[in-house]
Design an enzyme around this catalytic site. Structure first.
Site, PDB file in Angstrom:
ATOM      1  N   HIS A 177       0.839  -1.210   0.000  1.00  9.10           N
ATOM      2  CA  HIS A 177       0.000   0.000   0.000  1.00  9.10           C
ATOM      3  C   HIS A 177       0.873   1.259   0.000  1.00  9.10           C
ATOM      4  CE1 HIS A 177      -3.479   2.550   1.491  1.00  9.10           C
ATOM      5  NE2 HIS A 177      -2.442   3.269   1.899  1.00  9.10           N
ATOM      6  N   TYR A 192      -4.197  14.650  -2.975  1.00  3.36           N
ATOM      7  CA  TYR A 192      -4.612  13.940  -1.759  1.00  3.36           C
ATOM      8  C   TYR A 192      -5.683  14.721  -1.010  1.00  3.36           C
ATOM      9  CZ  TYR A 192      -3.722  10.313   1.751  1.00  3.36           C
ATOM     10  OH  TYR A 192      -3.817   9.228   2.591  1.00  3.36           O
ATOM     11  N   HIS A 279      -9.651   8.248   3.604  1.00  5.74           N
ATOM     12  CA  HIS A 279      -9.601   6.843   4.048  1.00  5.74           C
ATOM     13  C   HIS A 279     -10.991   6.237   4.248  1.00  5.74           C
ATOM     14  CE1 HIS A 279      -5.483   8.118   5.277  1.00  5.74           C
ATOM     15  NE2 HIS A 279      -5.168   6.881   4.994  1.00  5.74           N
TER      16      HIS A 279
HETATM   17 ZN   LIG Z   1      -2.499   5.278   2.221  1.00  5.59          ZN
END
Ligand SMILES: [Zn+2]
Length: 359
Positions: A177, A192, A279
């Site tokens: 990951h 991001y 996330h």
């Molecule tokens: Zn990550």
């Protein structure tokens, strides 16, 4: 941009916040507070200046030809921070060195090797930049440090607190990951934040899972589709950090709370936390990948994985692309690679429809 977006950490801030308030786990709570403070102390420019412009990096699109004189073998260096937060730490294992007997050192070395082998064997990509970038890692970072992260140039692993989290080198998919964040950085460089950030996270889960599946020789039906399996201690009611098969079910613990990931757009989480839920909402493209991969069957890296790779390296993917935009690129890629109307093409279309990204 938020201060927390400069490190690509495997444990999201909302989970660290829950651990930080866990009276049942005093050592873990203290460790989580430290991990949160270090996340928030990092300033974005520290990371950004390390990012190679896409135009300067190879996209390594498949055959491995054209890499010229690039050394195709891994160049691994493992350093030991010895419980400090000073990077890189003392070098304890170089490429070709024998096992050290330190589990974190040896797991990091093996995990970087397995990840390098995946990218080279499957996509002909030599290391994360496609040009043989040395793979550097630091282990034993901090005291009881509850995270692993990619800082733009190296992987950093904490030992965990042993109450909630075990050492982070245990999980090969976590290593895969984090290094996939490096691959994304050198290819689509997805911003991001918001949906492009959730795609960035999802790409790392996809290829992290594929690294582990490839190393184990698993088919899509055999894979667990869990991310970070084995990271939680037995005290936690949970299997892993995330589930691609069933987002939202990876853990459900009286102290840590319940896995907040949505599986479909109907449950999309609107938040300013965690760079806009990178996330959490990653559960949606994660589940689309799972659906496509299991519908296609066989080894996922040869079907849906190849399609996602084609998309990630496509000029049609911009840094700020949203879920629908990325879905469209994967559908085009599936048609190009496997043929319009092929089972693979249909599987990818159906997957994005099922998760509600496409109408
Ligand atoms: Zn990550």
């Amino acid at each position: 941009m938020t201060p927390t977006d400069s490190r690509r950490s495997v444990v999201p801030p909302y989970l660290l916040h829950a651990v930080a308030q866990a009276a049942e786990f005093p050592r873990a709570a203290s460790a989580a507070r430290t991990a949160l403070a270090s996340l928030e102390a990092v300033q974005a420019p520290k990371h950004r200046h390390l990012v190679a412009p896409r135009s300067l990096s190879s996209t390594g699109t498949g055959t491995g030809t054209g890499t010229g004189t690039v050394d195709r073998s891994p160049q691994r260096t493992i350093a030991d921070a010895r419980g400090t937060t000073t990077l890189p730490g003392a070098v304890v294992r170089r490429e070709g060195d024998a096992d050290t007997g330190d589990a974190a050192v040896d797991e990091a070395y093996a995990g970087l090797g397995a990840t390098h082998a995946f990218w080279l064997d499957v996509f002909g990509r030599v290391s994360i930049d496609g040009a043989g970038l040395p793979l550097d890692a630091t282990v034993h970072f901090g005291q009881d440090y509850d995270n692993a992260y990619w800082d733009g140039s190296r992987m950093v692993f904490g030992d965990g607190d042993d109450e909630v989290f075990r050492r982070f080198t245990i999980a090969l998919d976590v290593i895969g990951h984090e290094l996939a964040h490096g691959v994304t950085q050198y290819t689509a460089d997805l911003t991001y934040q918001g949906q492009s950030g959730a795609l960035n996270e999802s790409i790392s889960d996809v290829f992290g899972s594929l690294v582990a599946q490839y190393a184990a020789g698993q088919t899509a039906d055999q894979a667990s589709w869990l991310i970070g399996e084995g990271l939680f201690t037995d005290a936690v009611h949970g299997d892993a950090l995330r589930s691609m098969r069933a987002p939202g079910t990876a853990y459900d613990d009286p102290v840590l709370g319940k896995d907040p990931q949505p599986a479909t757009m109907a449950d999309f989480v609107v938040t300013t936390d965690d760079a806009g839920g990178v996330h959490t909402n990653s559960g949606i493209p994660n589940h689309a990948f799972f659906l496509a991969a299991t519908s296609i069957g066989g080894h996922a890296w040869q079907g849906a994985g190849a399609v996602w790779w084609d998309a990630l390296t496509s000029d049609a993917v911009t840094a700020s692309i949203d879920f629908a935009g990325f879905a469209a690129v994967t559908i085009t890629a599936a048609g190009s690679r496997f043929g319009a109307g092929s089972a693979e093409h249909t599987a990818v279309q159906d997957a994005w429809r099922t998760v509600g990204v496409l109408g």
